[in-house]
Structure formats: C-alpha cells, structure tokens
Enzyme design. Structure first.
Site, PDB file in Angstrom:
ATOM      1  N   CYS A 281       0.812  -1.222   0.000  1.00 40.70           N
ATOM      2  CA  CYS A 281       0.000   0.000   0.000  1.00 40.70           C
ATOM      3  C   CYS A 281       0.841   1.265   0.000  1.00 40.70           C
ATOM      4  O   CYS A 281       0.614   2.179  -0.801  1.00 40.70           O
ATOM      5  CB  CYS A 281      -0.975  -0.007   1.168  1.00 40.70           C
TER       6      CYS A 281
ATOM      7  N   ASP B  75      -6.633   5.803  -3.862  1.00 44.19           N
ATOM      8  CA  ASP B  75      -6.021   4.600  -3.299  1.00 44.19           C
ATOM      9  C   ASP B  75      -5.702   3.599  -4.405  1.00 44.19           C
ATOM     10  O   ASP B  75      -6.567   2.871  -4.876  1.00 44.19           O
ATOM     11  CB  ASP B  75      -6.974   3.977  -2.278  1.00 44.19           C
TER      12      ASP B  75
ATOM     13  N   HIS C 293      -3.205   0.752   6.982  1.00 46.11           N
ATOM     14  CA  HIS C 293      -3.253   0.993   5.539  1.00 46.11           C
ATOM     15  C   HIS C 293      -2.943   2.459   5.251  1.00 46.11           C
ATOM     16  O   HIS C 293      -3.454   3.355   5.933  1.00 46.11           O
ATOM     17  CB  HIS C 293      -4.633   0.622   4.992  1.00 46.11           C
TER      18      HIS C 293
END
Length: 257
Positions: free
Chosen positions: A73, A126, A111
C-alpha cells in the site's frame, strides 16, 4: 531516478495531463490496472512491515515502475502521490484500518493511502489496496457513487469515516475505516504495539495477497481464495489445483496475459 514521463508512459499517458478530475480518474484506474498489489515483498520485512512508510521514491520507482514488480500500500500510494504532486495536484497522506474476516478493523495506521483536494472537494485516492474497492477516486461524501457495477458510500461510525461497498447481489459491507485528518510519517516511527501485534499475526499466517484491476472489475487472490469481480458481480473460488493457482498468479502479476 523517479521519472514523471516514464511513469506516465507506463500508465498509458503520452503527455503530461492537467491537474483535473478527468486526469485523476484516468491515472487512478490505469494505475490499478497496470501495477499489481503484491504482499509477497512484505515477507522479508518481518514484523517491520511499516518500517519504510516514508518511501525512498527513487528506489521504489526503480523496483516497481521500471523493474515491474508489484508493491504494497505505502509503496504504490507513495509513488502515485509523488506523481500527482509533480503534476500539480494537492495531496495528503491518510491511513485506515481494513475490515478483517471476523468483522473487526485493523489498526488505524495499518493501511496508507491518499487524499486529493480539487475545487474545494476532497477525493479518496487509493492505488495500493488489493480490493474489492473503488477503482477511481471516491468523493468524500455521503452520496452513493457507482463504479464498475458496484455501489460505494462513506458513512460515519464511532468517530470514523467508513468506506462501504455493495455489489450486485451482496449487501453493504465495510472496506475500511479512516479519519480524514492528514497523517505525518513520524506517526509510524518506532515500535507501535498495535502494528507489531498485527504484523506478527500477518507474518505468522504467511498468506500472500495479490490483486489487479481490469476495465470492468478486479481480481483478488488471498492465499488460494480467488475473488473475481466483474461489473459488480462476484465469483469466489478456492484454487485447489496448483497449476490453476499459478496461472492466476501469473495473470495478476502479468507474467503472462
């Protein structure tokens, strides 16, 4: 070295786009379709998965964009944030706790993703989440938003904003929860007890997570559990056959088409 034009070319963009919503949508979806999520690189980090949240942009660019490997991530969203900054977008770092199988949420710093401000409105950005989730920027709003046959909304619960998704047949389900206040990289420094405990569970489980978007949906492989979402319709299978599992991995990582 980080190279904006080379990065854009990999994403299928021949010239530098304007810092507007149309460009953000195009780049966001192309990123998810072009560069896979791949947690296998976390294994060597052990319980220090979040050690390098403030990425070395040049090194990660060399490995991911130029070298062709997948990323996690903060690598993928860190690279994308650097690209957006170079193009003139206003970005900020956010964090989230992802909904777990048992219905609980992971630690708030689990995250790492981004926010972009455009014309007085906030967009969630994202490109480092395996999914199923939004493949284009999501407006920070209570309004329902439709992408690739799935519905999304952002609710407020217990002091958090919660991204929720609804497919064609399933009910609303949380994706992750977050606070809209920008994060600073020093918040990940040192041994964060909640993150260490969470990392120990991840490392102990040894489950590799991979994913990639395509034009109308997403492919998500968690261990041997394969989720294919196309136009909001979901199909889930456990890949028992090793050859089939390997083919899906290669497809996600684009070793073969």
């Amino acid at each position: 070295m980080f190279d904006v034009d080379e990065y854009l070319a990999v994403l299928g963009c021949d010239e530098r786009p304007a810092a507007d919503l149309e460009s953000l949508r195009f780049l966001h979806k192309r990123h998810l379709m072009t560069i896979p999520y791949d947690s296998s690189w976390n294994a060597e980090r052990g319980i220090s998965i979040w050690r390098d949240v403030d990425i070395d942009v040049d090194a990660v660019f060399e490995a991911v964009v130029r070298g062709g490997r997948g990323g996690n991530c903060y690598e993928l969203n860190g690279l994308f944030r650097a690209l957006l900054d170079e193009l003139g977008f206003r970005t900020a770092v956010l964090s989230a706790g992802i909904r777990q199988v048992d219905g609980t949420f992971g630690p708030d710093l689990e995250h790492v993703f981004n926010r972009v401000e455009l014309a007085g409105r906030s967009w969630l950005v994202d490109v480092g989440f395996v999914g199923p989730s939004y493949v284009e920027p999501l407006l920070l709003s209570g309004d329902e938003q439709i992408q690739c046959g799935s519905r999304f909304r952002i609710t407020e619960q217990d002091g958090y904003h919660v991204v929720e998704r609804k497919g064609r047949t399933a009910d609303w389900s949380p994706v992750y929860r977050f606070r809209p206040t920008p994060r600073q990289f020093h918040e990940w420094s040192g041994d964060q007890p909640a993150l260490v405990e969470f990392a120990e569970r991840l490392v102990g489980a040894g489950t590799v997570i991979r994913g990639r978007a395509f034009e109308t949906g997403q492919m998500v492989l968690i261990g041997r559990r394969y989720l294919h979402v196309d136009d909001g319709a979901e199909a889930v299978r456990v890949l028992v056959d090793q050859d089939e599992h390997d083919r899906v991995v290669r497809t996600i990582l684009r070793a073969e088409s």
